[in-house]
Structures are given as C-alpha cells and as structure tokens.
Scaffold this motif. Structure first.
Motif, PDB file in Angstrom:
ATOM      1  N   ASN A  55      -8.468  10.290  -3.261  1.00  0.00           N
ATOM      2  CA  ASN A  55      -8.377  11.728  -3.492  1.00  0.00           C
ATOM      3  C   ASN A  55      -7.650  11.968  -4.817  1.00  0.00           C
ATOM      4  O   ASN A  55      -6.529  11.484  -5.006  1.00  0.00           O
ATOM      5  N   PRO A  56      -8.262  12.699  -5.765  1.00  0.00           N
ATOM      6  CA  PRO A  56      -7.637  12.873  -7.078  1.00  0.00           C
ATOM      7  C   PRO A  56      -6.334  13.665  -7.052  1.00  0.00           C
ATOM      8  O   PRO A  56      -5.591  13.657  -8.032  1.00  0.00           O
ATOM      9  N   ARG A  57      -6.026  14.307  -5.915  1.00  0.00           N
ATOM     10  CA  ARG A  57      -4.775  15.047  -5.820  1.00  0.00           C
ATOM     11  C   ARG A  57      -3.737  14.359  -4.945  1.00  0.00           C
ATOM     12  O   ARG A  57      -2.605  14.833  -4.850  1.00  0.00           O
ATOM     13  N   SER A  58      -4.129  13.267  -4.286  1.00  0.00           N
ATOM     14  CA  SER A  58      -3.176  12.610  -3.397  1.00  0.00           C
ATOM     15  C   SER A  58      -3.493  11.138  -3.257  1.00  0.00           C
ATOM     16  O   SER A  58      -4.563  10.775  -2.754  1.00  0.00           O
ATOM     17  N   ALA A  59      -2.563  10.287  -3.657  1.00  0.00           N
ATOM     18  CA  ALA A  59      -2.747   8.846  -3.509  1.00  0.00           C
ATOM     19  C   ALA A  59      -2.675   8.409  -2.062  1.00  0.00           C
ATOM     20  O   ALA A  59      -2.976   7.262  -1.739  1.00  0.00           O
ATOM     21  N   ASP A  60      -2.282   9.320  -1.166  1.00  0.00           N
ATOM     22  CA  ASP A  60      -2.209   8.998   0.254  1.00  0.00           C
ATOM     23  C   ASP A  60      -3.580   8.938   0.919  1.00  0.00           C
ATOM     24  O   ASP A  60      -3.734   8.310   1.963  1.00  0.00           O
ATOM     25  N   THR A  61      -4.561   9.621   0.346  1.00  0.00           N
ATOM     26  CA  THR A  61      -5.863   9.737   0.993  1.00  0.00           C
ATOM     27  C   THR A  61      -6.888   8.870   0.279  1.00  0.00           C
ATOM     28  O   THR A  61      -7.230   9.133  -0.876  1.00  0.00           O
ATOM     29  N   ILE A  62      -7.372   7.844   0.964  1.00  0.00           N
ATOM     30  CA  ILE A  62      -8.398   6.980   0.387  1.00  0.00           C
ATOM     31  C   ILE A  62      -9.488   6.698   1.411  1.00  0.00           C
ATOM     32  O   ILE A  62      -9.273   6.795   2.619  1.00  0.00           O
ATOM     33  N   MET A  63     -10.664   6.381   0.907  1.00  0.00           N
ATOM     34  CA  MET A  63     -11.804   6.002   1.742  1.00  0.00           C
ATOM     35  C   MET A  63     -12.331   4.669   1.236  1.00  0.00           C
ATOM     36  O   MET A  63     -12.397   4.436   0.030  1.00  0.00           O
ATOM     37  N   VAL A  64     -12.691   3.798   2.171  1.00  0.00           N
ATOM     38  CA  VAL A  64     -13.184   2.462   1.851  1.00  0.00           C
ATOM     39  C   VAL A  64     -14.488   2.230   2.599  1.00  0.00           C
ATOM     40  O   VAL A  64     -14.600   2.593   3.780  1.00  0.00           O
ATOM     41  N   VAL A  65     -15.478   1.654   1.926  1.00  0.00           N
ATOM     42  CA  VAL A  65     -16.744   1.350   2.598  1.00  0.00           C
ATOM     43  C   VAL A  65     -17.090  -0.121   2.420  1.00  0.00           C
ATOM     44  O   VAL A  65     -16.779  -0.733   1.396  1.00  0.00           O
TER      45      VAL A  65
END
Length: 282
Positions: A55-65
């Motif tokens: 997420n460009p506004r939060s390093a806490d939110t990521i998605m992995v595929v």
C-alpha cells in the motif's frame, strides 16, 4: 518493494521457494543485518512467490501472490494479505475465495480518495476487490476482449494519477486510467531515495579523526531536521554503536574499541541526508 512508515523504512522481498522477508531500515542497516522472515504460516512450502504489492500509504499493508496450481492431493493458497506487516509476526489472511483453483501471477494495491482497490493478475485474467474478507473475499473480473482471459504476468501503477499498465503473456500490454488518486503525504515514501552525502549544512564537522577517546560531531543549520541516527561500524560492516538523538552537536565515546579504522555514520530522520567519516582509534 520498499516503503517508509513514521521515519522507518521497510524493504519487502520474496523467493521462488516460498519465503517472504522484511528488511528494516535497509538504507542505514549494517552489512551484517539480516532480514526478518515474515512468510505466511499457511503458505505451502516450495511455493513460487510471483508478486508483492505494498500500500503506497502504509508499509503495514502488503499483498503477496504465488503462481503454483493446486496439487493433485492438496489445495495451494495463492493470495495472501496482511495489515500489520511491520510487526514482529504479521497476521496473514488467505484471500483466494472463488479464485482458489487458478494461478496468481501478479498483484497491485491502488489507493483512491474513495478507498483502496486490490488487483490480482491470474492465469485467467485480471480481478479486483475493494473488501478484504479472508477466504470469502469476492473477486470481480476486469476488462474485456483480449485481456479478459489473458495470463496477467505483471501490474504497474503510477500513483500520482493511478494509471495502471497490465502486462500479459502473449496478448500484449494494456493501460487503464483508474484515476481518483490520493496525494501522498510527505511522511510516506514510495521507495528508498539516495541521501545527500556529507552536506556541510547537515553536519558541519567531525573531529578528531585520529583519537583514543571521543569523536565530536557538530551539526549545521538544517533546523527542520528533528532527530539524527548516529552509528559506528567497523570495516567489516558490523555495527558497534547506535544512538538516536536530537539534531544537535554531540560526541561518541570509542575508548573501549580496539585500535583500528572505523566509520562514523550520521543519518537524518527524514532519510534525506547522510554524513560518513572514517576515523582511526589509536
């Protein structure tokens, strides 16, 4: 992929044998620093991690595929999401939902003024969702024509206007204007910028460079900087001293160090400036 959160930087990367890692403050870390393994516990061993989105506004939110298909005797989860990626042990959700049988090849997170959109490129087209709901997440098909059933190998988003470029396998590339972009605040970086090195306006002097006790440093006139990170490394890259201090002149005591050469490194809290000085302990 890298992001900044409240003065800290995080670099995320993954491997083709099913591991996801986070590197804390990579631009200032010692060469001996090791990344943190944050691999989802539900990720099948040996999975091929095909994409990461932050997420460009939060390093806490990521998605992995991951791109693996289901095995004959087991289901292989393909889509993972966490909202606390910077914690010691992130909590992951599997988002496959009805996409469970397909291979996921790429992903992207798009921030709009109206909310956050999540995109996953699969072996059977491009899908999106606006609501994270674990394995009950509902995915909507995007596009028509050639892109509708294409293998979506890559997704790239220009955040300033939310322009998305979609790369396929054998069906060409496509562009979409998602729009409704959010202006990123100054505390959020979309990458790790190279700092300005040895600007005298940041640190005006370091002395003496040959000493048996104290290394003095004198700050300059960049009063918008509130804090600095002061570190000392040996020539093998091992961190021997670390102190976060206010932006003001100070000293480092190296009297207990062995004789030899060392590096004093001072970084500004905004990551824009770095001062490096080699010193010799007598």
């Amino acid at each position: 992929l890298s992001k900044r959160n409240h003065g800290n930087q995080y670099l995320y990367f993954a491997t083709d044998n099913g591991h996801v890692y986070r590197y804390n403050n990579p631009s200032t870390a010692a060469q001996s620093a090791t990344p943190v393994n944050i691999t989802p516990t539900t990720m099948t061993a040996g999975s091929y991690v095909a994409g990461i989105a932050v997420n460009p506004r939060s390093a806490d939110t990521i998605m992995v595929v991951v791109s693996n298909y289901d095995a004959a005797s087991s289901t292989i989860s393909n889509i993972f999401w966490t909202g606390n990626a910077t914690s010691a042990t992130p909590t992951w959700q599997v988002l496959d939902g009805a996409l469970e049988p397909v291979s996921s090849q790429s992903c992207a997170i798009v921030v709009k003024t109206s909310g956050v959109e999540y995109y996953v490129g699969t072996s059977v087209g491009l899908y999106s969702t606006t609501t994270i709901n674990g394995n009950n997440t509902t995915w909507l098909k995007e596009g028509s024509g050639m892109i509708k059933t294409a293998i979506i190998r890559s997704l790239a988003v220009r955040q300033k206007d939310n322009t998305m470029v979609v790369g396929t396998h054998g069906n060409g590339a496509f562009e979409a204007q998602i729009g409704d972009a959010v202006v990123l605040d100054n505390n959020v970086a979309t990458g790790i910028n190279d700092p300005v090195i040895n600007d005298k306006n940041f640190i005006s002097a370091v002395y003496p460079t040959l000493t048996s006790t104290l290394i003095q440093y004198r700050t300059g006139n960049m009063f918008t900087i509130k804090k600095i990170l002061v570190q000392v490394f040996n020539m093998a890259g091992q961190q021997l001293y670390k102190n976060e201090a206010a932006y003001s002149s100070g000293a480092v005591d190296i009297s207990t160090f062995a004789r030899g050469h060392y590096l004093l490194v001072i970084n500004s809290d905004d990551g824009k400036y770095r001062y490096i000085q080699k010193v010799i302990k007598q």
